[in-house]
Write a protein that holds these residues in place. Structure first.
Motif, short mmCIF file in Angstrom:
data_model
loop_
_atom_site.label_atom_id
_atom_site.label_comp_id
_atom_site.label_asym_id
_atom_site.label_seq_id
_atom_site.Cartn_x
_atom_site.Cartn_y
_atom_site.Cartn_z
N PHE A 8 -5.42 -7.58 5.24
CA PHE A 8 -4.25 -8.41 5.55
C PHE A 8 -2.98 -7.56 5.52
CE2 PHE A 8 -0.61 -10.83 4.07
CZ PHE A 8 -0.56 -11.87 4.99
N LEU A 9 -2.85 -6.70 4.51
CA LEU A 9 -1.63 -5.88 4.37
C LEU A 9 -1.47 -4.91 5.53
CD1 LEU A 9 -1.76 -5.15 0.52
CD2 LEU A 9 -0.28 -6.76 1.71
N THR A 10 -2.59 -4.41 6.09
CA THR A 10 -2.48 -3.46 7.21
C THR A 10 -1.92 -4.14 8.47
OG1 THR A 10 -4.78 -3.91 7.86
CG2 THR A 10 -4.40 -2.01 6.43
N PHE A 11 -1.98 -5.48 8.55
CA PHE A 11 -1.39 -6.17 9.70
C PHE A 11 0.12 -5.98 9.77
CE2 PHE A 11 -4.98 -9.57 9.52
CZ PHE A 11 -5.85 -8.67 10.13
N TYR A 12 0.73 -5.73 8.59
CA TYR A 12 2.20 -5.68 8.53
C TYR A 12 2.75 -4.32 8.13
CZ TYR A 12 1.91 -10.78 8.69
OH TYR A 12 1.65 -12.07 9.07
N PHE A 13 1.93 -3.50 7.45
CA PHE A 13 2.46 -2.24 6.91
C PHE A 13 2.57 -1.16 7.99
CE2 PHE A 13 1.97 1.94 4.86
CZ PHE A 13 3.05 1.88 3.99
N MET A 14 3.69 -0.43 7.98
CA MET A 14 3.91 0.68 8.93
C MET A 14 4.12 1.97 8.14
SD MET A 14 6.24 -1.11 11.87
CE MET A 14 7.04 -2.32 10.86
N PRO A 15 3.21 2.94 8.26
CA PRO A 15 3.27 4.15 7.42
C PRO A 15 4.24 5.21 7.95
CG PRO A 15 1.32 4.22 8.80
CD PRO A 15 2.00 2.93 9.12
N SER A 16 5.52 4.92 7.89
CA SER A 16 6.53 5.93 8.25
C SER A 16 7.66 5.83 7.23
CB SER A 16 7.09 5.68 9.66
OG SER A 16 7.89 4.52 9.67
N PRO A 17 8.34 6.95 6.93
CA PRO A 17 9.41 6.90 5.92
C PRO A 17 10.49 5.87 6.27
CG PRO A 17 8.84 9.16 6.45
CD PRO A 17 8.10 8.31 7.43
N GLU A 18 10.72 5.65 7.55
CA GLU A 18 11.78 4.72 7.96
C GLU A 18 11.35 3.26 7.77
OE1 GLU A 18 10.51 7.04 10.05
OE2 GLU A 18 12.05 8.57 9.70
N MET A 19 10.03 2.97 7.92
CA MET A 19 9.59 1.58 7.95
C MET A 19 8.70 1.17 6.77
SD MET A 19 11.09 0.34 10.49
CE MET A 19 10.31 -1.25 10.42
N ALA A 20 8.18 2.13 6.01
CA ALA A 20 7.23 1.78 4.93
C ALA A 20 7.85 0.83 3.91
CB ALA A 20 6.73 3.05 4.24
#
Length: 348
Positions: A59-71
């Motif tokens: 579920f969390l991967t649907f929303y998480f973005m692995p970048s310093p700007e968006m994490a």
């Protein structure tokens, strides 16, 4: 043509053999009577929690973005904007902590009942590997929140890798993707956390269960060698344990919801940096001794702990003496671990 006939025509399964196979493998699986006591059911708890971690993690991967700007922003969005997002994130966070605790309790029970002895030595080693893999996947998950504390905890944690003899520098550069924690570190930790480490953990859990089924559950001293079928008594016990864990994680999430902290700022070092609680004993020990000594001593302890089933028979040929020595060493290890954990917890 009825659906059942249509289906069986394309999948010609021998239904009677299928039922017989399932009865033999699952329903009538002989369970030792000592497992009617809750103390001996702890082995299933990490598996149940791993299942919860996979579901909530998806579920969390649907929303998480692995970048310093968006994490950090995506963590804030999950926690504050997404319906039931804080609950799923809290379940994931508490599930990780409970999985480590349940593994510790299970390994303690196995150690003090000498269930690691021949012919189950390999299953002990696989269990130890699962424990360290769980700590690693928890560490990579904590780093993904990308707030000020997790950023600097990642910096401190990866700095220790540098001290590993011969391959430390190479491992550090590989994990970070550079000289310092940066965007490459986040994407590499994300890949490790959601793909590589879950796959490895799943493989070792499968191997652990296969070896367990081949040898059967070990019977501790003092218990009769009697058995009962897996269904219904043990099956319902697993269901009760699952519902209890679900309730416990939900309650902890409501009482102690997951925070988001301050965004990571590589230019400002916090006054007090601490890793997650399961690294407290090692972290406190490394503060007390020179770093190289601490790294070598920790590595030696891990090796002895992992291969203890093969080391213990070398201590004495007398089984009673070996049991006394093992239990004494186990109690000392637990006491020292507890003291170091409490010490690091109360020291600012």
């Amino acid at each position: 043509m009825k659906f059942k006939e249509w289906f069986l025509e394309r999948f010609p399964i021998d239904y009677d053999k299928f039922v017989e196979f399932n009865e033999k493998i699952f329903i009538k699986e002989p369970i030792p009577t000592h497992m009617k006591k809750w103390l001996f059911v702890m082995g299933a708890t990490p598996l149940i929690l791993f299942g919860f971690q996979v579901l909530t993690g998806l579920f969390l991967t649907f929303y998480f973005m692995p970048s310093p700007e968006m994490a950090y922003e995506s963590i804030r969005h999950i926690t504050e904007d997404v319906r039931f997002g804080y609950w799923v994130r809290g379940m994931h966070r508490w599930g990780a902590n409970l999985m480590i605790i349940s593994l510790l309790l299970h390994m303690t029970r196995v150690f003090f009942t000498q269930a690691y002895r021949k012919p189950r030595e390999l299953n002990w080693i696989i269990g130890v590997l699962l424990f360290f893999l769980t700590m690693t996947i928890s560490f990579t998950g904590y780093s993904l929140t990308y707030n000020q504390l997790s950023y600097w905890a990642t910096t401190v944690g990866t700095n220790m890798i540098k001290e590993v003899p011969l391959i430390g520098d190479m491992m550090l550069f590989f994990l970070r993707g550079g000289d310092v924690v940066n965007a490459n570190t986040l994407t590499r930790f994300y890949t490790l956390h959601v793909m590589i480490l879950p796959g490895i953990i799943f493989f070792f859990i499968f191997l652990h269960i296969v070896i367990l089924r081949l040898h059967g559950v070990s019977i501790p001293e003092g218990f009769e060698e009697k058995y009962y079928p897996f269904y219904p008594h043990h099956f319902y016990k697993i269901i009760i344990a699952t519902l209890f864990l679900l309730t416990l994680m939900s309650t902890l999430t409501v009482i102690l919801p997951p925070g988001i902290g301050e965004p990571a700022n590589p230019a400002i070092t916090p006054q007090h940096i601490k890793p997650e609680w399961y690294f407290f004993p090692t972290y406190r020990f490394l503060k007390m001794v020179p770093l190289h000594v601490g790294i070598y001593a920790t590595a030696a302890f891990v090796l002895v702990f992992t291969f203890w089933p093969f080391i213990e028979p070398l201590i004495s040929k007398d089984k009673t003496k070996r049991t006394i020595f093992s239990r004494t060493a186990g109690v000392l290890t637990l006491v020292i671990t507890l003291i170091l954990t409490i010490w690091e917890t109360i020291v600012i």
